[in-house]
Design an enzyme around this catalytic site. Structure first.
Site, mmCIF file in Angstrom:
data_model
loop_
_atom_site.group_PDB
_atom_site.id
_atom_site.type_symbol
_atom_site.label_atom_id
_atom_site.label_comp_id
_atom_site.label_asym_id
_atom_site.label_seq_id
_atom_site.Cartn_x
_atom_site.Cartn_y
_atom_site.Cartn_z
ATOM 1 N N HIS A 1 0.840 -1.187 0.000
ATOM 2 C CA HIS A 1 0.000 0.000 0.000
ATOM 3 C C HIS A 1 0.870 1.229 0.000
ATOM 4 C CE1 HIS A 1 -3.198 2.814 0.992
ATOM 5 N NE2 HIS A 1 -3.997 1.892 0.484
ATOM 6 N N ASP B 1 -8.097 -4.589 -0.438
ATOM 7 C CA ASP B 1 -8.641 -5.191 -1.654
ATOM 8 C C ASP B 1 -8.342 -6.667 -1.792
ATOM 9 O OD1 ASP B 1 -10.051 -3.120 -2.623
ATOM 10 O OD2 ASP B 1 -8.290 -2.159 -3.487
HETATM 11 N N1 CMC Z 1 4.187 -7.487 -5.225
HETATM 12 C C1 CMC Z 1 5.548 -7.567 -5.314
HETATM 13 N N2 CMC Z 1 6.388 -6.564 -5.034
HETATM 14 C C2 CMC Z 1 5.843 -5.395 -4.642
HETATM 15 C C3 CMC Z 1 4.439 -5.236 -4.531
HETATM 16 C C4 CMC Z 1 3.605 -6.334 -4.837
HETATM 17 N N3 CMC Z 1 2.286 -6.238 -4.740
HETATM 18 N N4 CMC Z 1 4.158 -3.968 -4.128
HETATM 19 C C5 CMC Z 1 5.340 -3.350 -3.991
HETATM 20 N N5 CMC Z 1 6.363 -4.221 -4.295
HETATM 21 C C6 CMC Z 1 7.806 -3.958 -4.205
HETATM 22 C C7 CMC Z 1 8.312 -3.093 -5.358
HETATM 23 O O1 CMC Z 1 8.761 -3.886 -6.435
HETATM 24 C C8 CMC Z 1 9.418 -2.332 -4.680
HETATM 25 O O2 CMC Z 1 10.522 -3.187 -4.558
HETATM 26 P P1 CMC Z 1 12.040 -2.604 -4.652
HETATM 27 O O3 CMC Z 1 12.174 -1.659 -3.497
HETATM 28 O O4 CMC Z 1 12.917 -3.805 -4.569
HETATM 29 O O5 CMC Z 1 12.137 -1.916 -5.991
HETATM 30 C C9 CMC Z 1 8.902 -2.073 -3.277
HETATM 31 O O6 CMC Z 1 8.005 -3.169 -3.023
HETATM 32 C C10 CMC Z 1 8.171 -0.748 -3.127
HETATM 33 O O7 CMC Z 1 7.161 -0.677 -4.143
HETATM 34 P P2 CMC Z 1 6.558 0.686 -4.701
HETATM 35 O O8 CMC Z 1 5.889 0.400 -6.004
HETATM 36 O O9 CMC Z 1 7.603 1.749 -4.651
HETATM 37 O O10 CMC Z 1 5.480 1.001 -3.586
HETATM 38 P P3 CMC Z 1 4.375 2.073 -3.713
HETATM 39 O O11 CMC Z 1 4.087 2.496 -2.321
HETATM 40 O O12 CMC Z 1 4.701 3.107 -4.715
HETATM 41 O O13 CMC Z 1 3.162 1.222 -4.338
HETATM 42 C C11 CMC Z 1 1.205 -0.092 -4.569
HETATM 43 C C12 CMC Z 1 2.048 0.838 -3.669
HETATM 44 C C13 CMC Z 1 -0.134 -0.340 -3.878
HETATM 45 C C14 CMC Z 1 0.940 0.607 -5.934
HETATM 46 C C15 CMC Z 1 1.981 -1.411 -4.812
HETATM 47 O O14 CMC Z 1 2.270 -2.028 -3.558
HETATM 48 C C16 CMC Z 1 1.236 -2.383 -5.712
HETATM 49 O O15 CMC Z 1 1.381 -2.295 -6.933
HETATM 50 N N6 CMC Z 1 0.425 -3.332 -5.113
HETATM 51 C C17 CMC Z 1 -0.392 -4.224 -5.885
HETATM 52 C C18 CMC Z 1 -1.645 -3.517 -6.353
HETATM 53 C C19 CMC Z 1 -2.638 -3.316 -5.220
HETATM 54 O O16 CMC Z 1 -2.927 -4.237 -4.451
HETATM 55 N N7 CMC Z 1 -3.195 -2.091 -5.155
HETATM 56 C C20 CMC Z 1 -4.261 -1.790 -4.207
HETATM 57 C C21 CMC Z 1 -3.900 -0.767 -3.195
HETATM 58 S S1 CMC Z 1 -5.144 -0.717 -1.915
HETATM 59 C C22 CMC Z 1 -6.460 0.081 -2.622
HETATM 60 C C23 CMC Z 1 -6.371 1.537 -2.547
HETATM 61 O O17 CMC Z 1 -6.350 2.071 -1.408
HETATM 62 O O18 CMC Z 1 -6.339 2.146 -3.623
#
Ligand code: CMC
Length: 428
Positions: free
Chosen positions: A307, A364
């Site tokens: 998240h 979710d």
């Molecule tokens: N599976 C595998 N690796 C992940 C995931 C995941 N679901 N989410 C983040 N990571 C890794 C990412 O590759 C990165 O690794 P590294 O530091 O080695 O490069 C690290 O964790 C940080 O990721 P980020 O993309 O910089 O994190 P963020 O805070 O920008 O992204 C997120 C948050 C929700 C977009 C992301 O965790 C994601 O894509 N999750 C899956 C989609 C999802 O479930 N979204 C629903 C969010 S809840 C509903 C809402 O409130 O909108």
């Protein structure tokens, strides 16, 4: 004396005021930064940027706190109804006595949709994704209620525009679904509560009346409360920025629906189930997919994990996990896809990659599981999220307009070509 930070740049010292919120959250007020220093800030994805000061929702991602207007989400999910929470979020206080009665009755009174909407609906191919249909229908409301284009002149006008949207969104959502499956639309029945009315419009047919199960409508009530507001996320920021140009409430909310659609935001609940189904079709090996999620050369992500703001746990996920267990056992659901979800969750919570990056199941992950158990089709999941998030979008739009916030217009650091002369391409 108010606190200030100092910025040392180009041999000069600039003072940057520090703003404190009611929960002692601190922010640097950089609104005069460019004028004073010629600098802007660069913050892709706005991870450190506060776009506004808001009195609606308090969220502490590290501690897993979420409160609407000061009330903990746990208490609201346990004790309240979605319509009460919607009023609280939009108007700042829980409605009591006559206020609540009027709010409920006004919303029930406005659930019908103008008959001409059916012509618009029929124009969509029957397999259209209901999110696209819903956002188009919400924008179309502006044409039927031109007074909603700018309801900021008086509170009765504002109230009426809000009531209409709250009342009509479930009808439009159910109609978008009926269009997709090629069934005749079902009209609302106003003696039913908000959630039951929606479920009936989704699942009744002219041939058979849907039997409303209180377990199902109570679970839906809880899910809508949990999704009702979440401060400056992608769709809400979209609603505020679109509304900041003084675009209408309905046009702004329609943009929010589109922003919510993406799989990294509201579309995640649909993506979770699709992912689980794919894993099942591929033999049900959760470990294989865990490895894929960790592989930097593989674009696969574990949907429903991680998240942007909750970095220890998502408080909504805790409530919803409990609700999911209750619903599954009360409805006696035995679904192999849910078994895979359980395996994946257990394995990821122990895995170093996920623990290190603080990637926990988010709301979710479980909402998709409950919606599946309730019989809601997969591509309606994000629509369900939109139904829940509506009060948040409305409240944020109203707050932004009431506070006369300026038009949203971020800046950028340009990285393209420097000036170059036009070359007549026909002579090349
Ligand atoms: N599976 C595998 N690796 C992940 C995931 C995941 N679901 N989410 C983040 N990571 C890794 C990412 O590759 C990165 O690794 P590294 O530091 O080695 O490069 C690290 O964790 C940080 O990721 P980020 O993309 O910089 O994190 P963020 O805070 O920008 O992204 C997120 C948050 C929700 C977009 C992301 O965790 C994601 O894509 N999750 C899956 C989609 C999802 O479930 N979204 C629903 C969010 S809840 C509903 C809402 O409130 O909108």
């Amino acid at each position: 004396m108010s606190e200030k930070a100092e910025l040392h740049y180009n041999g000069q010292v600039f003072e940057v005021p520090v703003v404190k919120g009611t929960e002692d959250e601190l922010a640097l007020d950089i609104s005069k930064l460019r004028a004073q220093t010629g600098l802007i800030t660069l913050d892709p994805g706005f991870k450190n940027t506060g776009s506004t000061q808001s009195a609606i929702t308090f969220l502490d991602g590290e501690k897993g706190i979420l409160r609407y207007r000061g009330f903990p989400i746990e208490q609201l999910a346990e004790k309240s109804t979605f319509l009460e929470v919607a009023y609280l979020i939009i108007y700042g206080e829980l409605p009591i006595g006559e206020e609540l009665k009027r709010w409920r009755e006004d919303i029930a009174h406005h659930t019908l949709i103008h008959e001409d909407f059916k012509v618009i609906l029929e124009g969509f191919p029957s397999n259209s994704h209901p999110m696209g249909v819903l956002s188009s229908l919400v924008t179309s409301l502006t044409a039927f209620y031109p007074e909603s284009i700018d309801p900021t002149h008086s509170s009765p006008e504002m109230y009426k525009s809000i009531v209409r949207l709250m009342a009509k969104l479930p009808t439009l959502a159910a109609w978008a679904y009926k269009n997709e499956i090629g069934q005749p639309i079902i009209y609302p029945k106003n003696n039913l509560d908000y959630c039951s009315n929606f479920l009936r419009m989704m699942f009744s047919t002219p041939a058979e009346e849907y039997d409303i199960d209180p377990v199902v409508s109570n679970a839906l009530n809880k899910l809508l409360i949990l999704h009702a507001e979440h401060e400056q996320n992608c769709s809400t920021s979209t609603v505020r920025i679109v509304g900041s140009s003084h675009a209408s409430l309905y046009a702004s909310v329609s943009s929010g629906i589109n922003a919510l659609w993406g799989p990294l935001h509201g579309g995640a609940n649909q993506a979770v189930i699709e992912m689980l189904e794919n894993i099942k079709a591929d033999g049900g090996d959760a470990d294989k997919y865990l490895a894929k999620a960790k592989d930097k050369n593989d674009s696969f992500r574990l949907m429903g994990f991680g998240h942007r703001v909750y970095k220890n746990f998502d408080p909504r996920a805790r409530i919803i996990k409990k609700a999911a267990d209750e619903v599954l056992s009360k409805l006696g659901v035995n679904d192999p896809v849910l078994g895979i979800a359980q395996k994946l969750e257990e394995a990821a919570l122990k895995d170093e990659y996920f623990v290190e990056r603080k990637l926990y199941p988010n709301v979710d992950f479980y909402s998709g599981i409950i919606y599946r158990a309730l019989g809601i089709p997969t591509n309606m999941f994000t629509v369900m999220f939109a139904l829940g998030r509506l009060p948040g979008w409305v409240a944020q739009w109203k707050e932004m307009r009431t506070n006369s916030e300026p038009i949203g217009r971020p800046r950028q650091v340009y990285t393209g070509y420097n000036e170059r002369d036009y070359v007549d391409v026909s002579k090349r």
